[in-house]
Design an enzyme around this catalytic site. Structure first.
Site, PDB file in Angstrom:
ATOM      1  N   VAL A  71       0.808  -1.224   0.000  1.00 29.12           N
ATOM      2  CA  VAL A  71       0.000   0.000   0.000  1.00 29.12           C
ATOM      3  C   VAL A  71       0.838   1.268   0.000  1.00 29.12           C
ATOM      4  O   VAL A  71       0.316   2.356  -0.234  1.00 29.12           O
ATOM      5  CB  VAL A  71      -0.983   0.030   1.195  1.00 29.12           C
ATOM      6  CG1 VAL A  71      -1.976  -1.115   1.108  1.00 29.12           C
ATOM      7  CG2 VAL A  71      -0.239   0.039   2.527  1.00 29.12           C
ATOM      8  N   ASN A  97      -7.416  -0.763   5.721  1.00 29.80           N
ATOM      9  CA  ASN A  97      -7.010  -1.317   7.011  1.00 29.80           C
ATOM     10  C   ASN A  97      -5.518  -1.508   7.203  1.00 29.80           C
ATOM     11  O   ASN A  97      -5.033  -1.476   8.343  1.00 29.80           O
ATOM     12  CB  ASN A  97      -7.706  -2.679   7.200  1.00 29.80           C
ATOM     13  CG  ASN A  97      -7.136  -3.473   8.342  1.00 29.80           C
ATOM     14  OD1 ASN A  97      -7.293  -3.118   9.506  1.00 29.80           O
ATOM     15  ND2 ASN A  97      -6.438  -4.564   8.027  1.00 29.80           N
ATOM     16  N   SER A 149      -7.892   4.121  15.291  1.00 28.09           N
ATOM     17  CA  SER A 149      -7.634   3.533  16.607  1.00 28.09           C
ATOM     18  C   SER A 149      -8.060   4.543  17.659  1.00 28.09           C
ATOM     19  O   SER A 149      -8.090   5.755  17.387  1.00 28.09           O
ATOM     20  CB  SER A 149      -6.144   3.213  16.763  1.00 28.09           C
ATOM     21  OG  SER A 149      -5.793   2.991  18.120  1.00 28.09           O
ATOM     22  N   TYR A 162       2.609   5.910  15.839  1.00 26.93           N
ATOM     23  CA  TYR A 162       1.323   5.236  15.615  1.00 26.93           C
ATOM     24  C   TYR A 162       0.166   6.190  15.898  1.00 26.93           C
ATOM     25  O   TYR A 162      -0.770   6.311  15.091  1.00 26.93           O
ATOM     26  CB  TYR A 162       1.231   4.007  16.516  1.00 26.93           C
ATOM     27  CG  TYR A 162      -0.011   3.168  16.302  1.00 26.93           C
ATOM     28  CD1 TYR A 162      -0.079   2.274  15.240  1.00 26.93           C
ATOM     29  CD2 TYR A 162      -1.103   3.261  17.162  1.00 26.93           C
ATOM     30  CE1 TYR A 162      -1.203   1.487  15.040  1.00 26.93           C
ATOM     31  CE2 TYR A 162      -2.237   2.483  16.964  1.00 26.93           C
ATOM     32  CZ  TYR A 162      -2.284   1.596  15.908  1.00 26.93           C
ATOM     33  OH  TYR A 162      -3.405   0.830  15.704  1.00 26.93           O
ATOM     34  N   ALA A 163       0.219   6.879  17.029  1.00 23.94           N
ATOM     35  CA  ALA A 163      -0.861   7.804  17.379  1.00 23.94           C
ATOM     36  C   ALA A 163      -0.946   8.950  16.383  1.00 23.94           C
ATOM     37  O   ALA A 163      -2.043   9.387  16.016  1.00 23.94           O
ATOM     38  CB  ALA A 163      -0.644   8.343  18.798  1.00 23.94           C
ATOM     39  N   ALA A 164       0.194   9.442  15.936  1.00 21.67           N
ATOM     40  CA  ALA A 164       0.186  10.506  14.928  1.00 21.67           C
ATOM     41  C   ALA A 164      -0.482  10.038  13.651  1.00 21.67           C
ATOM     42  O   ALA A 164      -1.269  10.771  13.035  1.00 21.67           O
ATOM     43  CB  ALA A 164       1.617  10.960  14.646  1.00 21.67           C
ATOM     44  N   SER A 165      -0.192   8.811  13.246  1.00 21.07           N
ATOM     45  CA  SER A 165      -0.786   8.284  12.010  1.00 21.07           C
ATOM     46  C   SER A 165      -2.294   8.113  12.155  1.00 21.07           C
ATOM     47  O   SER A 165      -3.052   8.413  11.224  1.00 21.07           O
ATOM     48  CB  SER A 165      -0.137   6.949  11.629  1.00 21.07           C
ATOM     49  OG  SER A 165      -0.501   5.898  12.506  1.00 21.07           O
ATOM     50  N   ILE A 195      -7.730  -5.193  20.479  1.00 19.82           N
ATOM     51  CA  ILE A 195      -8.470  -6.361  20.024  1.00 19.82           C
ATOM     52  C   ILE A 195      -7.532  -7.564  20.079  1.00 19.82           C
ATOM     53  O   ILE A 195      -6.362  -7.474  19.677  1.00 19.82           O
ATOM     54  CB  ILE A 195      -8.975  -6.174  18.577  1.00 19.82           C
ATOM     55  CG1 ILE A 195      -9.836  -4.899  18.452  1.00 19.82           C
ATOM     56  CG2 ILE A 195      -9.737  -7.409  18.116  1.00 19.82           C
ATOM     57  CD1 ILE A 195     -11.158  -4.958  19.165  1.00 19.82           C
TER      58      ILE A 195
END
Length: 257
Positions: A71, A97, A149, A162-165, A195
């Site tokens: 991707v 996803n 998320s 991760y949080a920025a994305s 999850i």
């Protein structure tokens, strides 16, 4: 009241693409779409995993096929969408996803870590969403579901990139919803809490971490992959035709506390 006007949650005749669909929540969401009648194409970078999953799902009566694609590579993304149109003539649903995470404290995050996570989680979402939108604009209909998320809206240590994305995904969702609404394209995001998947299994073996996560929910448990089935089918179906630009938290009440 004329109940014949009520929309269906069924997806018969619809063609759906699920990126990162060979395992974890991607596969769970793909199965939910397939169970409800959609023709499902799953993609990832690993052809062997895709082939195995498609064979398994077809043996269970679902209409699954696969396309190998990275991707983060625009050429591969465009080729993937073009191949779907050549074979099926339409693309009705995108579950955007594919993603990854590298957990490190801020001062230990390497530039390469940041680039790798943002390229996959944000650039990848953009490239696939753009390619799908071009086809959906021609069709004048479509459903785009970006996978975010809870970390797109709350702070947690060791989640810088991760949080920025995921925060970026939330904003992309709102912008795309506004821009694509004239073409009858609905764009929403699903923001899960933790999850249980093969990817998180080892990380969740830490007893203290597990207790903290469960304690942050209202339902006193960690989510199962099946908990994403209803939200995905709802947002992919005609039942959500008055819903766009939203971030649906599937988090056991975490962000409502």
């Amino acid at each position: 009241m004329n109940i014949s006007n009520f929309p269906s949650f069924r997806l018969d005749g619809k063609v759906a693409l699920v990126t990162g669909g060979s395992k974890g929540i991607g596969l769970a969401m793909a199965c939910a779409l397939g169970i409800n009648g959609a023709k499902v194409i799953i993609s990832s970078r690993k052809a062997d995993e895709l082939q195995k999953v498609v064979e398994e799902m077809n043996n269970q009566g679902l209409d699954f096929s696969w396309i190998q694609a990275d991707v983060t590579n625009k050429e591969q993304v465009d080729n993937m969408v073009n191949e779907i149109i050549e074979h099926h003539g339409q693309l009705d649903i995108l579950v955007n996803n594919a993603g990854m995470n590298i957990r490190k404290p801020l001062v230990e995050v390497e530039e390469s870590d940041w680039d790798k996570v943002l390229n996959t989680n944000l650039k990848g979402i953009f490239l696939v969403g753009q390619a799908a939108a071009k086809q959906m604009i021609k069709q004048k209909n479509g459903k785009i579901i970006n996978i975010s998320s809870i970390l797109g809206g709350i702070g947690m240590p060791s989640q810088t990139s991760y949080a920025a994305s995921k925060g970026g995904i939330n904003q992309l969702t709102k912008v795309w919803a506004s821009e694509l609404s004239p073409y009858n394209i609905h764009v929403n995001a699903v923001a899960p809490a933790y999850i249980k998947t093969p990817m998180t299994a080892t990380w969740l073996q830490d007893e203290q971490r597990y207790k903290e996560i469960v304690g942050n929910t209202m339902v006193n448990r960690i989510g199962d992959q099946e908990d994403l089935a209803g939200p995905i089918v709802f947002l992919a179906s005609g039942a959500s035709n008055y819903v766009t630009g939203q971030v649906l938290h599937v988090d056991g009440g975490w962000t409502a506390k």
